[in-house]
Design an enzyme around this catalytic site. Structure first.
Site, PDB file in Angstrom:
ATOM      1  N   ARG A  48       0.249   7.021  -6.960  1.00  0.00           N
ATOM      2  CA  ARG A  48       0.760   5.662  -7.168  1.00  0.00           C
ATOM      3  C   ARG A  48       1.194   4.963  -5.885  1.00  0.00           C
ATOM      4  O   ARG A  48       0.805   3.825  -5.619  1.00  0.00           O
ATOM      5  CB  ARG A  48       1.967   5.682  -8.127  1.00  0.00           C
ATOM      6  N   THR A  49       2.030   5.631  -5.103  1.00  0.00           N
ATOM      7  CA  THR A  49       2.630   4.933  -3.960  1.00  0.00           C
ATOM      8  C   THR A  49       1.559   4.537  -2.949  1.00  0.00           C
ATOM      9  O   THR A  49       1.515   3.403  -2.493  1.00  0.00           O
ATOM     10  CB  THR A  49       3.712   5.829  -3.309  1.00  0.00           C
ATOM     11  N   LYS A  78      -2.381  19.578  15.158  1.00  0.00           N
ATOM     12  CA  LYS A  78      -2.477  20.152  16.518  1.00  0.00           C
ATOM     13  C   LYS A  78      -1.109  20.280  17.165  1.00  0.00           C
ATOM     14  O   LYS A  78      -1.002  20.709  18.316  1.00  0.00           O
ATOM     15  CB  LYS A  78      -3.356  19.255  17.395  1.00  0.00           C
ATOM     16  N   ARG A  99       4.995   8.617   4.034  1.00  0.00           N
ATOM     17  CA  ARG A  99       5.554   9.644   3.130  1.00  0.00           C
ATOM     18  C   ARG A  99       5.566  10.950   3.904  1.00  0.00           C
ATOM     19  O   ARG A  99       4.562  11.359   4.475  1.00  0.00           O
ATOM     20  CB  ARG A  99       4.727   9.796   1.855  1.00  0.00           C
ATOM     21  N   HIS A 127      13.357   7.345  -2.044  1.00  0.00           N
ATOM     22  CA  HIS A 127      12.077   6.682  -2.324  1.00  0.00           C
ATOM     23  C   HIS A 127      12.448   5.245  -2.706  1.00  0.00           C
ATOM     24  O   HIS A 127      12.361   4.851  -3.876  1.00  0.00           O
ATOM     25  CB  HIS A 127      11.383   7.421  -3.469  1.00  0.00           C
TER      26      HIS A 127
HETATM   27  N1   CP Z   1       6.126   7.829  -8.311  1.00  0.00           N
HETATM   28  C1   CP Z   1       5.462   8.284  -7.217  1.00  0.00           C
HETATM   29  O1   CP Z   1       5.986   8.294  -6.090  1.00  0.00           O
HETATM   30  O2   CP Z   1       4.202   8.699  -7.480  1.00  0.00           O
HETATM   31  P1   CP Z   1       3.187   9.297  -6.411  1.00  0.00           P
HETATM   32  O3   CP Z   1       3.762  10.599  -5.907  1.00  0.00           O
HETATM   33  O4   CP Z   1       1.892   9.468  -7.152  1.00  0.00           O
HETATM   34  O5   CP Z   1       3.079   8.311  -5.292  1.00  0.00           O
END
Ligand code: CP
Length: 299
Positions: A48-49, A78, A99, A127
């Site tokens: 999603r993100t 590396k 991320r 998040h």
């Molecule tokens: N909700 C969420 O962060 O989903 P993903 O890990 O798929 O990005």
């Protein structure tokens, strides 16, 4: 707003402005982010993100460069430091969506980045863009944020979405939170202290029976397998709270069921047909909120 790192950085004025932009996306001029480039740098898996940020940028007329498994396919493999990677990506892009598996990685990235860094999840830290889309979902589907009664269920120790949304809810009035989790997976003291400081009423419990009929939002989460050192420990907690139509039937009319997704068994597929289930709609709202955020950061 230069970077998006943690929920605490937002005040209600900025939140309202992001929501207003999300509501009015159809009125934007075509391709407002033409010639802008988004770099998505993902050291942990995502559906999603990453896709919603990339889709948001493309819909706004911008371009995307991406590494979906930076741990293996970037020069991190590396031995390059995160700081050096960020320094270099600064020359190639206008915004970085990061991320990372380490708590605090996005904050570290901002120390060397001249372009905006968006925290797309940092280990068991935060998040914040998920929290914004969660709050937007509550506003749209419940019709209010002040006075909302919400139950967070599952792995509250490791779940960064619950941590980030709790911080945002702390900015509103008369919110009531139920933290439902096994004893070992309780929400962190930092969150509880923050909520107390902001006069938010919360209750911790291991059982959800007495909670289901008293809430506007059930926010279900998965047990965070990747945060457990021993697989046996994960297996002990997996399946503690499985939402079926039986539990859904105990909720009052108008209660909504949210989940940041992915789900791995904690919401039975039969619940999908309930009008209370808004978790896929929630993912759709994510696209609108991320479009709004990119506009705020890059326009
Ligand atoms: N909700 C969420 O962060 O989903 P993903 O890990 O798929 O990005």
């Amino acid at each position: 707003m230069k970077h998006v790192i943690e929920s605490q950085q937002f005040d209600k004025k900025i939140i309202n402005s992001i929501f207003k932009t999300a509501d009015n996306l159809s009125q934007l001029k075509k391709h407002p982010l033409k010639n802008k480039i988004l770099a998505s740098l993902f050291y942990e898996p995502s559906t999603r993100t990453r896709f919603s940020f990339e889709s948001a940028m493309l819909k706004l007329g911008g371009e995307v460069i991406t590494t979906e498994n930076a741990r293996e396919f970037s020069s991190t493999a590396k031995g390059e430091t995160l700081e050096d990677t960020i320094r270099v990506v600064n020359y190639y892009a206008d915004v970085i969506v990061l991320r990372h598996y380490e708590k605090g990685a996005s904050a570290r990235a901002t120390t060397v980045s001249k372009i905006p860094v968006i925290n797309a999840g940092d280990g068991a830290g935060q998040h914040p863009t998920q929290a914004l889309l969660d709050l937007y979902t509550i506003k749209k589907e419940v019709g209010k944020i002040d006075g909302v009664k919400i139950a967070f269920v599952g792995d509250l120790k490791n779940g960064r979405t619950v941590r980030s949304l709790s911080y945002l809810l702390g900015k509103y009035r008369k919110v009531k939170i139920f933290f439902v989790s096994p004893k070992k997976l309780r929400i962190g003291d930092d969150i509880k202290k923050y909520l107390s400081r902001h006069n938010i009423s919360y209750k911790e419990t291991e059982k959800w029976d007495n909670v289901l009929g008293r809430i506007d939002v059930l926010y279900q989460t998965r047990i965070q397998k990747e945060r457990f050192k021993r697989p046996a420990e994960y297996r002990k907690y997996k399946g503690t709270y499985i939402l079926t139509l039986k539990e859904t039937g105990k909720m009052k009319k108008g209660t909504v069921i949210m989940h940041p997704l992915p789900r791995v068994g904690e919401i039975a597929p039969e619940v999908d047909k309930s009008p209370k289930a808004v978790y896929f709609k929630q993912a759709k709202y994510g696209l609108l909120i991320r479009m709004a955020l990119l506009i705020k950061l890059l326009k």
